[in-house]
Design a protein around this motif. Structure first.
Motif, PDB file in Angstrom:
ATOM      1  N   VAL A 218       0.889  -1.134   0.105  1.00 19.86           N
ATOM      2  CA  VAL A 218       0.004   0.061   0.069  1.00 19.86           C
ATOM      3  C   VAL A 218       0.660   1.173  -0.072  1.00 19.86           C
ATOM      4  CG1 VAL A 218      -1.676   1.194   1.386  1.00 19.86           C
ATOM      5  CG2 VAL A 218      -1.866  -0.904   1.129  1.00 19.86           C
ATOM      6  N   GLU A 219       0.674   1.975  -1.022  1.00 26.24           N
ATOM      7  CA  GLU A 219       1.313   3.132  -1.245  1.00 26.24           C
ATOM      8  C   GLU A 219       0.499   4.524  -0.746  1.00 26.24           C
ATOM      9  OE1 GLU A 219       3.993   5.574  -1.794  1.00 26.24           O
ATOM     10  OE2 GLU A 219       4.332   4.892  -3.724  1.00 26.24           O
ATOM     11  N   ALA A 220       1.187   5.614   0.082  1.00 23.90           N
ATOM     12  CA  ALA A 220       0.406   6.756   0.349  1.00 23.90           C
ATOM     13  C   ALA A 220       0.980   8.152  -0.223  1.00 23.90           C
ATOM     14  CB  ALA A 220       0.255   6.752   1.792  1.00 23.90           C
ATOM     15  N   HIS A 221       2.280   7.971  -0.831  1.00 22.40           N
ATOM     16  CA  HIS A 221       2.795   9.041  -1.174  1.00 22.40           C
ATOM     17  C   HIS A 221       2.995  10.401  -0.344  1.00 22.40           C
ATOM     18  CE1 HIS A 221       2.045   7.357  -5.266  1.00 22.40           C
ATOM     19  NE2 HIS A 221       3.387   7.479  -5.351  1.00 22.40           N
ATOM     20  N   SER A 222       2.911  10.091   0.949  1.00 24.16           N
ATOM     21  CA  SER A 222       3.151  11.020   2.101  1.00 24.16           C
ATOM     22  C   SER A 222       1.937  11.876   2.445  1.00 24.16           C
ATOM     23  CB  SER A 222       4.500  11.800   1.888  1.00 24.16           C
ATOM     24  OG  SER A 222       5.525  10.961   1.990  1.00 24.16           O
ATOM     25  N   HIS A 223       0.955  11.510   1.714  1.00 23.47           N
ATOM     26  CA  HIS A 223      -0.141  12.713   1.584  1.00 23.47           C
ATOM     27  C   HIS A 223      -0.975  12.524   2.972  1.00 23.47           C
ATOM     28  CE1 HIS A 223       0.413  13.716  -2.306  1.00 23.47           C
ATOM     29  NE2 HIS A 223      -0.036  12.313  -2.982  1.00 23.47           N
ATOM     30  N   ASN A 224      -0.734  11.431   4.025  1.00 23.15           N
ATOM     31  CA  ASN A 224      -1.646  11.349   5.183  1.00 23.15           C
ATOM     32  C   ASN A 224      -1.007  12.184   6.257  1.00 23.15           C
ATOM     33  OD1 ASN A 224      -3.718   9.668   3.959  1.00 23.15           O
ATOM     34  ND2 ASN A 224      -2.290   7.942   4.241  1.00 23.15           N
ATOM     35  N   SER A 225      -1.753  12.634   7.132  1.00 21.77           N
ATOM     36  CA  SER A 225      -1.188  12.962   8.395  1.00 21.77           C
ATOM     37  C   SER A 225      -0.816  11.619   9.214  1.00 21.77           C
ATOM     38  CB  SER A 225      -2.249  13.719   9.261  1.00 21.77           C
ATOM     39  OG  SER A 225      -3.290  12.942   9.812  1.00 21.77           O
ATOM     40  N   ALA A 226      -0.174  11.869  10.314  1.00 20.97           N
ATOM     41  CA  ALA A 226       0.279  10.582  11.183  1.00 20.97           C
ATOM     42  C   ALA A 226      -1.089   9.730  11.535  1.00 20.97           C
ATOM     43  CB  ALA A 226       1.001  10.936  12.271  1.00 20.97           C
ATOM     44  N   THR A 227      -2.288  10.796  12.092  1.00 18.45           N
ATOM     45  CA  THR A 227      -3.400  10.076  12.598  1.00 18.45           C
ATOM     46  C   THR A 227      -3.922   9.527  11.395  1.00 18.45           C
ATOM     47  OG1 THR A 227      -3.561  11.804  14.158  1.00 18.45           O
ATOM     48  CG2 THR A 227      -5.592  10.601  13.764  1.00 18.45           C
ATOM     49  N   GLY A 228      -4.111  10.054  10.161  1.00 22.71           N
ATOM     50  CA  GLY A 228      -4.677   9.335   9.223  1.00 22.71           C
ATOM     51  C   GLY A 228      -4.035   7.974   8.753  1.00 22.71           C
TER      52      GLY A 228
END
Length: 409
Positions: A218-228
């Motif tokens: 699973v990739e997120a490309h750094s877009h989330n906050s730590a909580t998300g």
């Protein structure tokens, strides 16, 4: 033997958002070597072209096989090398890789033999970025043919399975349901229930097609906050996640928080540069997989050190690969050598027309594997057509830099 000339190329491909920056280093013996600064996508290509041009002038006249000496000079005497970011380290990387290419040719040995000798003859690969469209029509697509509906995710996953991959990677929240990029502000804090549900639906669609035995990254490309990031990791772990890449902006403090609140292994590295920046992640174990890019982490000289440091802490390595086919060869040489190698990234962009006319070879995995090259040096090189595609060329010699600039869109 000494360095006589360095060519720096910024290339415009059929994809407006893809501008690779390559270099070729010439010597007085007639041997040359090629390297790549892996900042072709996003914003930064022009900056690294300029930095590479400036750094090139520092090494004219030096012995190209003295890779450690040259690396230290570039790092210590460029002012911005200390604790540097992507632009300076990508420029150092391109020069370093080209020097190792020369060294291998001088010694008539592939780079992996100079790095310690290969542990494996081929590497397991994964189909990277399913959401960008994984289609069977190789080299016919100019831009990403993105996934929109769940059937698109199923179809792309099936295409990867048909080609023999047993591992895939997908960013489940990069795109909205209309195919447009997800607004960053929607992921900056706590993720709303509808976004979690969308990610779950897409993950379920992919898992449904690939079955229980195939690895999903699973990739997120750094877009989330730590909580998300914690929300998403815990919502998806029921589907089986090999590891969770770039869950948020790389930061040792938030990485510790995320790791402490989910059992899904974390990975990161394409936005972490140098052994000094990796050190806190390795020491606290928050990352279980690191992903340095040889084209932006300092070349072979620095990236091998990063991988060896990770091995001390039982941390695996999956080099980030998102460049031209030259970057593929760079990764393969390192992956052949390091004991803690995990898997090779084969990006969807390597299947598009943007990669044609750049390098001599562009290998595609067969049954989910790529062979390790055994030709002297890198075993791949820039072709003359790439010079024709260049919108900027800098020819750096002693006390001189000739610039050739075409119309830049």
């Amino acid at each position: 033997m000494h360095i006589t000339q360095i060519d720096v190329l910024q290339i415009q491909t059929v994809s407006p958002g893809w501008r690779p920056v390559l270099c070729r280093i010439y010597t007085d013996s007639g041997i040359y070597g090629d390297g790549e600064a892996c900042l072709a996508f996003g914003k930064g290509s022009s900056a690294v072209f300029g930095m590479l041009k400036d750094l090139a002038a520092m090494v004219i006249g030096m012995n190209p096989v003295k890779t450690e000496t040259i690396w230290q000079k570039l790092y210590q005497n460029s002012t911005w090398g200390y604790n540097g970011g992507p632009v300076v380290f990508a420029a150092i990387s391109a020069i370093d890789v080209a020097l190792w290419d020369i060294k291998g040719k001088v010694m008539n040995r592939p780079i992996h033999e100079l790095l310690g000798g290969k542990c494996r003859d081929k590497v397991r690969t994964y189909a990277s970025q399913l959401q960008h469209g994984w289609r069977p029509n190789l080299f016919e697509i100019d831009e990403f043919d993105v996934c929109i509906g769940l059937d698109d995710y199923r179809r792309c996953a099936q295409c990867a399975m048909d080609e023999g991959f047993d591992a895939v990677k997908v960013d489940l929240l990069e795109l909205q349901e209309n195919g447009e990029r997800m607004p960053g502000q929607r992921q900056d804090t706590i993720l709303p229930p509808e976004m979690i549900e969308l990610a779950q639906q897409r993950m379920e669609a992919v898992r449904e097609v690939v079955g229980p035995s195939v690895s999903i990254i699973v990739e997120a490309h750094s877009h989330n906050s730590a909580t998300g990031a914690v929300q998403l990791a815990n919502a998806l772990k029921q589907y089986g996640v090999l590891y969770y890449e770039e869950p948020n902006t790389p930061n040792p403090f938030t990485a510790r928080y995320i790791a402490a609140n989910t059992s899904v292994p974390l990975a990161s590295g394409e936005r972490i540069y140098s052994r000094w920046q990796y050190a806190p992640y390795l020491e606290d174990g928050s990352l279980r997989v690191i992903q340095p890019d040889i084209g932006s982490s300092g070349g072979f000289t620095e990236t091998k050190k990063i991988c060896d440091m990770a091995h001390i802490y039982d941390i695996a390595v999956q080099p980030h690969v998102c460049g031209t086919p030259l970057a593929t060869y760079m990764a393969l040489h390192l992956e052949a050598v390091i004991p803690n190698f995990m898997i090779h990234e084969h990006n969807s962009n390597l299947r598009s027309r943007s990669q044609l006319g750049l390098t001599k070879y562009n290998p595609q995995p067969q049954h989910g594997f790529l062979d390790i090259p055994d030709a002297p040096g890198l075993g791949n090189e820039i072709v003359p057509e790439a010079y024709d595609k260049a919108v900027c060329v800098a020819v750096v010699t002693k006390d001189h830099c000739e610039m050739k600039v075409k119309n830049i869109a």
